[in-house]
Design a protein around this motif. Structure first.
Motif, PDB file in Angstrom:
ATOM      1  N   UNK A  85     -57.696  92.826  -4.685  1.00 61.65           N
ATOM      2  CA  UNK A  85     -58.306  91.544  -5.046  1.00 61.65           C
ATOM      3  C   UNK A  85     -59.824  91.648  -5.021  1.00 61.65           C
ATOM      4  N   UNK A  86     -60.344  92.272  -3.978  1.00 63.97           N
ATOM      5  CA  UNK A  86     -61.798  92.436  -3.880  1.00 63.97           C
ATOM      6  C   UNK A  86     -62.348  93.262  -5.033  1.00 63.97           C
ATOM      7  N   UNK A  87     -61.617  94.319  -5.421  1.00 66.18           N
ATOM      8  CA  UNK A  87     -62.050  95.141  -6.546  1.00 66.18           C
ATOM      9  C   UNK A  87     -62.019  94.341  -7.848  1.00 66.18           C
ATOM     10  N   UNK A  88     -60.983  93.553  -8.049  1.00 67.61           N
ATOM     11  CA  UNK A  88     -60.896  92.734  -9.268  1.00 67.61           C
ATOM     12  C   UNK A  88     -62.075  91.772  -9.338  1.00 67.61           C
ATOM     13  N   UNK A  89     -62.350  91.111  -8.220  1.00 67.99           N
ATOM     14  CA  UNK A  89     -63.471  90.162  -8.180  1.00 67.99           C
ATOM     15  C   UNK A  89     -64.786  90.891  -8.434  1.00 67.99           C
ATOM     16  N   UNK A  90     -64.993  92.039  -7.777  1.00 66.94           N
ATOM     17  CA  UNK A  90     -66.239  92.781  -7.934  1.00 66.94           C
ATOM     18  C   UNK A  90     -66.443  93.303  -9.344  1.00 66.94           C
ATOM     19  N   UNK A  91     -65.398  93.886  -9.934  1.00 67.54           N
ATOM     20  CA  UNK A  91     -65.512  94.443 -11.286  1.00 67.54           C
ATOM     21  C   UNK A  91     -65.754  93.337 -12.303  1.00 67.54           C
ATOM     22  N   UNK A  92     -65.022  92.221 -12.161  1.00 62.03           N
ATOM     23  CA  UNK A  92     -65.197  91.118 -13.105  1.00 62.03           C
ATOM     24  C   UNK A  92     -66.593  90.517 -13.001  1.00 62.03           C
ATOM     25  N   UNK A  93     -67.074  90.336 -11.759  1.00 59.04           N
ATOM     26  CA  UNK A  93     -68.440  89.835 -11.576  1.00 59.04           C
ATOM     27  C   UNK A  93     -69.451  90.813 -12.157  1.00 59.04           C
ATOM     28  N   UNK A  94     -69.189  92.115 -12.023  1.00 58.71           N
ATOM     29  CA  UNK A  94     -70.080  93.123 -12.577  1.00 58.71           C
ATOM     30  C   UNK A  94     -70.167  93.051 -14.091  1.00 58.71           C
ATOM     31  N   UNK A  95     -69.038  92.827 -14.752  1.00 55.55           N
ATOM     32  CA  UNK A  95     -69.052  92.701 -16.212  1.00 55.55           C
ATOM     33  C   UNK A  95     -69.803  91.453 -16.647  1.00 55.55           C
ATOM     34  N   UNK A  96     -69.688  90.377 -15.870  1.00 55.56           N
ATOM     35  CA  UNK A  96     -70.420  89.162 -16.220  1.00 55.56           C
ATOM     36  C   UNK A  96     -71.931  89.401 -16.131  1.00 55.56           C
ATOM     37  N   UNK A  97     -72.356  90.070 -15.063  1.00 53.89           N
ATOM     38  CA  UNK A  97     -73.781  90.367 -14.913  1.00 53.89           C
ATOM     39  C   UNK A  97     -74.264  91.345 -15.984  1.00 53.89           C
ATOM     40  N   UNK A  98     -73.406  92.318 -16.329  1.00 51.55           N
ATOM     41  CA  UNK A  98     -73.764  93.266 -17.387  1.00 51.55           C
ATOM     42  C   UNK A  98     -73.939  92.544 -18.715  1.00 51.55           C
ATOM     43  N   UNK A  99     -73.057  91.578 -18.980  1.00 54.84           N
ATOM     44  CA  UNK A  99     -73.159  90.811 -20.209  1.00 54.84           C
ATOM     45  C   UNK A  99     -74.467  90.024 -20.246  1.00 54.84           C
ATOM     46  N   UNK A 100     -74.848  89.454 -19.102  1.00 56.03           N
ATOM     47  CA  UNK A 100     -76.124  88.730 -19.032  1.00 56.03           C
ATOM     48  C   UNK A 100     -77.305  89.659 -19.268  1.00 56.03           C
ATOM     49  N   UNK A 101     -77.257  90.840 -18.636  1.00 57.22           N
ATOM     50  CA  UNK A 101     -78.360  91.787 -18.754  1.00 57.22           C
ATOM     51  C   UNK A 101     -78.508  92.290 -20.185  1.00 57.22           C
ATOM     52  N   UNK A 102     -77.417  92.728 -20.780  1.00 55.68           N
ATOM     53  CA  UNK A 102     -77.482  93.252 -22.147  1.00 55.68           C
ATOM     54  C   UNK A 102     -77.786  92.146 -23.155  1.00 55.68           C
ATOM     55  N   UNK A 103     -77.445  90.916 -22.777  1.00 57.20           N
ATOM     56  CA  UNK A 103     -77.761  89.799 -23.665  1.00 57.20           C
ATOM     57  C   UNK A 103     -79.247  89.624 -23.884  1.00 57.20           C
ATOM     58  N   UNK A 104     -80.037  90.070 -22.905  1.00 57.70           N
ATOM     59  CA  UNK A 104     -81.492  90.015 -23.065  1.00 57.70           C
ATOM     60  C   UNK A 104     -81.969  90.908 -24.200  1.00 57.70           C
ATOM     61  N   UNK A 105     -81.150  91.901 -24.549  1.00 55.13           N
ATOM     62  CA  UNK A 105     -81.501  92.843 -25.624  1.00 55.13           C
ATOM     63  C   UNK A 105     -80.663  92.596 -26.880  1.00 55.13           C
ATOM     64  N   UNK A 106     -79.995  91.448 -26.895  1.00 53.68           N
ATOM     65  CA  UNK A 106     -79.222  91.095 -28.078  1.00 53.68           C
ATOM     66  C   UNK A 106     -77.865  91.750 -28.179  1.00 53.68           C
ATOM     67  N   UNK A 107     -77.364  92.304 -27.072  1.00 53.58           N
ATOM     68  CA  UNK A 107     -76.054  92.958 -27.063  1.00 53.58           C
ATOM     69  C   UNK A 107     -75.075  92.090 -26.276  1.00 53.58           C
TER      70      UNK A 107
END
Length: 293
Positions: A85-107
């Motif tokens: 459960x902790x891994x699922x939460x961590x990985x999913x939160x990581x993808x959300x943050x990655x999406x935010x970060x790459x969104x700054x570059x239009x990805x």
């Protein structure tokens, strides 16, 4: 067998704590053990007595290695401990943050992982991206969306995972997510869906079936399910289709787990889970016949 018969059956209670219901069996002696008494082994969990016997049978080299690397042989799963459960939460939160970060570059990460049924039918749309059946659970639309979903997954997972064990819990999460995607393909073919709510509803469905099987009071789960289903129907931004699909898949997986508890039923359990997955995938052949005729 009635619910009262189940609740009186000693096999449904931890042999060391007779007041605690559990769904997990020791992989060596097959006795029921609660989360506090579980020690994670290579496959499944084992009880304190079997762990003690296992440690007493270690060689000198094994003991020396354990002293060097810590508590070898597994990490105890305490009440509420849920590493998957902790891994699922961590990985999913990581993808959300990655999406935010790459969104700054239009990805957009969501653009590649979100589920849209047309991406499964190359004969009609020239695109075949089957990974979206599961990867849509990794991406979310907003802080509120990801926050509420992951908080719910974490809370329910800390109850379910110790009961089911790691691999059963992973199977439940993935099959429920698949069920949510299939329901979207049937009921909202042209829509794009993100979020782990389908898997979350599957967890609630499985918890409902398992709790009922063990003779527990499931009224609280029914209330939570009812409220969330109503909210899903009222708010247009929420995919109630994924909720319904995940819930149905979770109910089916919960039924499989509750009827194949014994060690000699493990093969039957795998076969039934496989049948559910194959049936869900086979159903995907129907939506184009409905929506594209």
């Amino acid at each position: 067998m009635t619910t009262s018969d189940v609740s009186r059956d000693p096999a449904n209670y931890c042999y060391r704590h007779p007041d605690r219901m559990s769904f997990a069996l020791c992989q060596r002696c097959q006795r029921t053990i609660c989360p506090e008494c579980q020690t994670q082994a290579a496959v499944g969990v084992i009880c304190p007595e079997c762990m003690r016997e296992q440690r007493n049978g270690r060689s000198t080299a094994q003991k020396r290695a354990e002293r060097r690397w810590g508590r070898g042989g597994g990490v105890a799963v305490r009440a509420g401990a849920a590493p998957v459960t902790n891994w699922i939460v961590g990985i999913t939160a990581g993808f959300f943050l990655l999406d935010l970060l790459l969104g700054l570059f239009g990805v957009s990460v969501a653009q590649w992982l979100a589920f849209a049924a047309p991406t499964l039918y190359p004969q009609y749309f020239g695109v075949f991206e089957p990974w979206r059946l599961l990867t849509y659970m990794l991406v979310h639309g907003s802080f509120i969306h990801v926050g509420l979903n992951l908080l719910s997954v974490w809370m329910i997972g800390r109850v379910l995972e110790p009961m089911l064990g790691r691999w059963r819990f992973i199977a439940l999460y993935l099959v429920a997510g698949l069920g949510g995607a299939v329901a979207v393909a049937f009921l909202a073919f042209g829509s794009t869906v993100v979020g782990a709510s389908g898997a979350l509803f599957g967890m609630l469905g499985a918890l409902l079936v398992i709790g009922r099987t063990l003779g527990g009071d499931v009224r609280g789960i029914l209330i939570i399910l009812g409220i969330n289903l109503v909210v899903g129907f009222l708010l247009r931004a929420i995919s109630w289709e994924a909720h319904i699909g995940g819930l149905i898949a979770g109910l089916l997986v919960g039924w499989v787990f509750s009827t194949t508890r014994r060690a000699d039923q493990s093969r039957r359990q795998l076969i039934l889970l496989g049948v559910i997955v194959v049936a869900l995938l086979a159903l995907l052949a129907v939506p184009p016949l409905i929506w594209l005729r």
